[in-house]
Write an enzyme that holds these catalytic residues in place. Structure first.
Site, PDB file in Angstrom:
ATOM      1  N   TYR A   1      -6.168  -3.756 -10.009  1.00 31.90           N
ATOM      2  CA  TYR A   1      -4.793  -3.262  -9.897  1.00 31.90           C
ATOM      3  C   TYR A   1      -4.715  -1.753 -10.111  1.00 31.90           C
ATOM      4  CZ  TYR A   1      -3.096  -8.112 -10.233  1.00 31.90           C
ATOM      5  OH  TYR A   1      -2.837  -9.440 -10.017  1.00 31.90           O
TER       6      TYR A   1
ATOM      7  N   GLY B   1       9.525 -10.730  -2.990  1.00 33.61           N
ATOM      8  CA  GLY B   1      10.930 -10.359  -2.956  1.00 33.61           C
ATOM      9  C   GLY B   1      11.718 -10.972  -1.823  1.00 33.61           C
TER      10      GLY B   1
ATOM     11  N   GLY C   1      16.614 -12.323  -1.082  1.00 34.67           N
ATOM     12  CA  GLY C   1      17.585 -12.064  -0.036  1.00 34.67           C
ATOM     13  C   GLY C   1      17.710 -10.605   0.361  1.00 34.67           C
TER      14      GLY C   1
END
Length: 345
Positions: free
Chosen positions: A53, A238, A242
């Site tokens: 990461y 995500g 929406g």
């Protein structure tokens, strides 16, 4: 906050785990530390990272996430308050810059990876050390249609023996898998039982409303063998919030910034997302919280790994732990899944 047993260990981990893969890329060190503090105040005691990461992986950002977490531990002195998880990378995926390409899961490479992570994390031990993905060629990261490939890879027995040495040295406490298959998981568990080596206490795989493939074979393994799921991508990058509806691409959002992330953006996924978001709003629920609450409630899930790029997002994600979905909502979720199953495996 609910706390659950990690495998057959004596550790109790929060049902929400703080994910860290944006730290050092989309989030600065100060923003990351603010997230840690906010999550801890809410009752989170579990944090997950990886040597690779932040994501997307790049040579010039490699290892920044672990460094940020290490700096936090040094500043706050609360390492003992956390169950800390990290991962060793595997071969392939364009990350030959990590340890000069020494990416096999053998004794030498595991020892080097553990020592480097401990140094960056500024700690003497890692509570849960995971194989980020299998060294052998198999199905992970959305690959379907298994086609057997011959070739050499470190035997799972040699990998477990090497991890056993790290446990005996006190550098790691427990081991886990990630992006693995039913065969890989059961083989590792059987070898551990036969030889007295460390037993995998968890498996970190994707699980969300767009990808419930874990239920097909691994959910039974996770339950019967007490090797629970650490669910990653519970919001499908995500999409289930929406915010990407109707092709919208918000500035600084992950899918907007990085074109490589296409796993959850195919037409079937977008159509299913629209239905899940509409369902949430029909019941006056926040779509993201509904999606997260669904994952956290599954009996084979030990912890749900949440990630955020702002404190506002983090607060909303944390609040999902207080949401219990009604039987009506769950029935509607299953109805959508039945007509559009796993559009983004």
């Amino acid at each position: 906050m609910d706390y659950r047993q990690l495998g057959r260990t004596d550790l109790k981990v929060s049902s929400l785990c703080l994910g860290t893969m944006t730290w050092g890329e989309q989030n600065s060190a100060s923003e990351a530390i603010a997230q840690i503090e906010r999550a801890k105040a809410y009752g989170v005691n579990f944090i997950d990272t990886a040597e690779m990461y932040p994501v997307p992986p790049r040579a010039d950002t490699y290892s920044k996430t672990e460094q940020i977490i290490g700096d936090y531990f040094k500043q706050r002195g609360d390492r003992a308050d956390w169950v800390l998880a990290s991962k060793i990378a595997g071969p392939g995926n364009g990350i030959g810059y990590i340890r000069d390409g020494q990416l096999k899961h053998n004794r030498a490479h595991i020892a080097a990876a553990v020592d480097a992570s401990l140094q960056r994390l500024q700690t003497d031990w890692i509570d849960l050390y995971q194989l980020h993905w299998p060294e052998r060629p198999t199905n992970y990261f959305g690959q379907l249609g298994y086609r057997h490939q011959s070739g050499e890879f470190t035997s799972l027995a040699d990998t477990l023996e090497a991890l056993d040495e790290q446990v005996k040295a006190g550098k790691i406490r427990h081991i886990g898998l990630s992006n693995d298959t039913p065969w890989g998981t059961m083989t590792m568990l059987q070898l551990a039982e036969q030889h007295g080596w460390p037993r995998s206490v968890s498996i970190q795989n994707p699980y969300n409303l767009l990808n419930r493939s874990f239920e097909v074979g691994l959910a039974e393994v996770a339950t019967r063998e007490q090797c629970g799921l650490l669910a990653y991508s519970p919001l499908a990058f995500g999409m289930l919030s929406g915010k990407y509806a109707n092709g919208v691409r918000p500035a600084n959002a992950r899918i907007s910034l990085f074109s490589r992330f296409t796993r959850y953006t195919n037409p079937e996924s977008e159509a299913a997302c629209a239905r899940y978001v509409a369902l949430a709003r029909e019941h006056d629920l926040d779509p993201a919280q509904m999606a997260l609450a669904f994952v956290t409630a599954q009996p084979f899930v030990t912890s749900n790994i949440i990630g955020a790029t702002s404190l506002e997002q983090l607060d909303s994600n944390l609040a999902s732990s207080e949401l219990q979905l009604s039987a009506e909502v769950l029935k509607s979720i299953d109805a959508i899944h039945k007509t559009q199953p796993n559009p983004a495996p």
